[in-house]
Enzyme design. Structure first.
Site, PDB file in Angstrom:
ATOM      1  N   ARG A 189       0.830  -1.218   0.000  1.00 16.35           N
ATOM      2  CA  ARG A 189       0.000   0.000   0.000  1.00 16.35           C
ATOM      3  C   ARG A 189       0.862   1.265   0.000  1.00 16.35           C
ATOM      4  O   ARG A 189       0.599   2.215  -0.722  1.00 16.35           O
ATOM      5  CB  ARG A 189      -0.914   0.008   1.233  1.00 16.35           C
ATOM      6  CG  ARG A 189      -2.101  -0.919   1.131  1.00 16.35           C
ATOM      7  CD  ARG A 189      -2.968  -0.783   2.381  1.00 16.35           C
ATOM      8  NE  ARG A 189      -2.203  -1.141   3.559  1.00 16.35           N
ATOM      9  CZ  ARG A 189      -2.345  -2.274   4.245  1.00 16.35           C
ATOM     10  NH1 ARG A 189      -3.255  -3.144   3.878  1.00 16.35           N
ATOM     11  NH2 ARG A 189      -1.600  -2.532   5.302  1.00 16.35           N
ATOM     12  N   ARG A 218      10.848  -0.413   8.864  1.00 17.81           N
ATOM     13  CA  ARG A 218      11.211  -0.808  10.220  1.00 17.81           C
ATOM     14  C   ARG A 218      12.736  -0.856  10.310  1.00 17.81           C
ATOM     15  O   ARG A 218      13.400  -1.318   9.365  1.00 17.81           O
ATOM     16  CB  ARG A 218      10.638  -2.192  10.563  1.00 17.81           C
ATOM     17  CG  ARG A 218       9.169  -2.190  10.928  1.00 17.81           C
ATOM     18  CD  ARG A 218       8.916  -1.474  12.247  1.00 17.81           C
ATOM     19  NE  ARG A 218       7.510  -1.497  12.650  1.00 17.81           N
ATOM     20  CZ  ARG A 218       6.638  -0.537  12.354  1.00 17.81           C
ATOM     21  NH1 ARG A 218       7.005   0.508  11.641  1.00 17.81           N
ATOM     22  NH2 ARG A 218       5.396  -0.615  12.768  1.00 17.81           N
ATOM     23  N   GLU A 256      15.216   1.427  18.635  1.00 16.14           N
ATOM     24  CA  GLU A 256      14.668   2.752  18.966  1.00 16.14           C
ATOM     25  C   GLU A 256      14.450   2.878  20.464  1.00 16.14           C
ATOM     26  O   GLU A 256      13.990   1.915  21.077  1.00 16.14           O
ATOM     27  CB  GLU A 256      13.353   2.958  18.217  1.00 16.14           C
ATOM     28  CG  GLU A 256      13.584   3.010  16.713  1.00 16.14           C
ATOM     29  CD  GLU A 256      12.290   3.075  15.905  1.00 16.14           C
ATOM     30  OE1 GLU A 256      11.222   3.324  16.488  1.00 16.14           O
ATOM     31  OE2 GLU A 256      12.371   2.864  14.695  1.00 16.14           O
ATOM     32  N   HIS A 301      11.029   8.398  13.897  1.00 10.91           N
ATOM     33  CA  HIS A 301       9.871   7.540  13.594  1.00 10.91           C
ATOM     34  C   HIS A 301       8.565   8.347  13.525  1.00 10.91           C
ATOM     35  O   HIS A 301       7.639   8.125  14.321  1.00 10.91           O
ATOM     36  CB  HIS A 301       9.758   6.407  14.638  1.00 10.91           C
ATOM     37  CG  HIS A 301       9.020   5.211  14.107  1.00 10.91           C
ATOM     38  ND1 HIS A 301       9.267   3.924  14.501  1.00 10.91           N
ATOM     39  CD2 HIS A 301       8.024   5.104  13.188  1.00 10.91           C
ATOM     40  CE1 HIS A 301       8.464   3.082  13.873  1.00 10.91           C
ATOM     41  NE2 HIS A 301       7.703   3.785  13.066  1.00 10.91           N
TER      42      HIS A 301
HETATM   43  C1  GLV Z   1       4.284   3.050  12.220  1.00  7.08           C
HETATM   44  O1  GLV Z   1       5.437   2.804  12.115  1.00  7.08           O
HETATM   45  C2  GLV Z   1       3.245   2.108  11.959  1.00  7.08           C
HETATM   46  O2  GLV Z   1       3.497   0.907  11.820  1.00  7.08           O
HETATM   47  O3  GLV Z   1       2.070   2.536  11.913  1.00  7.08           O
END
Ligand code: GLV
Length: 329
Positions: free
Chosen positions: A154, A236, A265, A283
């Site tokens: 997506r 990620r 993180e 992030h």
């Molecule tokens: C953010 O990193 C998410 O997975 O929504």
């Protein structure tokens, strides 16, 4: 009334979906430690959590009445889904609502590193700017270059769509090849991973974190990239071997990187912090007011659905549904 634990307070619109329906325990302060979270789960039937909460088997076992764990994120690698499934606990995520926003931010990262926006900001703030200079902070053009997308889901598709405005050639690789009409519509070409890495000026990652995508970009893959190429990661952290990346950047094996996510993180590899050719973001790819609100509302609605005995459209482990229904609401 069912008890729902909200591990970090959510925007008002989301809290309104929950108030009056459930007995709520809401964390309005600093993030709870694992022990603090566990201590609150004894009577809870629902848990709304964020990526920083590790919801492993031990946490789940602290909630014997848990029926749903709703992550306020599309990724759910912070939750032990197999353990939840074996307990018959529904796990939900927030897909779809953050795709455009995350694609926007991927471009913000790409443009920032290619055109040295952050370095320029630093120079100005530090009072070191001496005025217009023909050779000041020369970056790389983006338009007309080749973009390589690893993961055409997506988000990857929305990143591809934006590349049209920059007249780019777009290569992609994914575990599954997209249908020909999708390739045509997006203007993307399938490439083997090696070819993509060799030919792209920008490589951007949009895969979920799975055992097979962990360190997808390691020393070997980075070595295949052009010395003028950039790596963008808004997926990620563990998808990239951070130590290998720091090494490749330090040795100028690639031109730069822009990262929104990290292996551990909020820690960042110390070598990366010292390098000028890296843009580091905390992030925040989905962090627009509109999208974070939509994500929180979606998570709240996922909990309402499961605890009221309706099937949430965002079940990660659909196989628990029969069990959840069988237990009643
Ligand atoms: C953010 O990193 C998410 O997975 O929504």
């Amino acid at each position: 009334m069912a008890r729902v634990v909200v591990a970090r307070e959510l925007p008002r619109a989301a809290m309104e979906r929950l108030e009056g329906r459930f007995e709520l325990e809401v964390n309005r302060g600093a993030a709870w430690s694992k022990a603090e979270l566990m201590a609150r789960l004894a009577e809870a039937e629902g848990l709304i959590c964020q990526l920083t909460q590790q919801v492993d088997a031990e946490v789940l076992n602290a909630g014997p009445k848990l029926r749903v764990v709703a992550n306020v994120a599309v990724g759910f690698d912070n939750i032990d889904v197999a353990a939840a499934t074996s307990r018959g606990i529904a796990v939900t995520n927030t897909p779809g609502v953050l795709d455009e926003t995350t694609a926007d931010f991927t471009w913000a990262l790409l443009l920032a590193v290619a055109r040295r926006v952050v370095e320029g900001d630093r120079l100005v703030r530090e009072g070191k700017w001496k005025g217009w200079d023909l050779m000041l902070l020369l970056g790389a053009d983006v338009h007309g270059k080749t973009l390589g997308i690893l993961g055409l889901g997506r988000i990857g598709r929305r990143v591809a769509r934006r590349a049209r405005g920059f007249a780019m050639r777009v290569l992609y690789n994914d575990a599954v090849r997209a249908p020909a009409e999708v390739e045509r519509e997006l203007g993307v070409e399938w490439a083997e991973r090696e070819q993509l890495l060799r030919e792209s000026d920008f490589v951007t990652l949009h895969v979920p974190l799975l055992p097979e995508t962990r360190h997808l970009m390691g020393a070997r893959e980075l070595a295949l990239m052009k010395p003028t190429a950039y790596l963008i990661n808004a997926s990620r952290g563990p998808v990239v071997d951070e130590a290998a990346l720091a090494e490749a950047l330090a040795r100028k094996q690639i031109a730069g990187a822009a990262l929104d996510v990290f292996e551990r993180e909020p820690e960042v590899h110390p070598k990366l912090v010292g390098l000028p050719n890296v843009v580091l973001a905390p992030h925040i790819a989905s962090a627009s007011v509109e999208t974070r609100t939509r994500m929180a509302v979606m998570a709240a609605e996922n909990v309402v659905a499961v605890l009221e005995g309706r099937r949430s459209p965002n079940l990660v482990n659909a196989e628990v549904w029969e069990k959840t229904v069988a237990r009643g609401s």
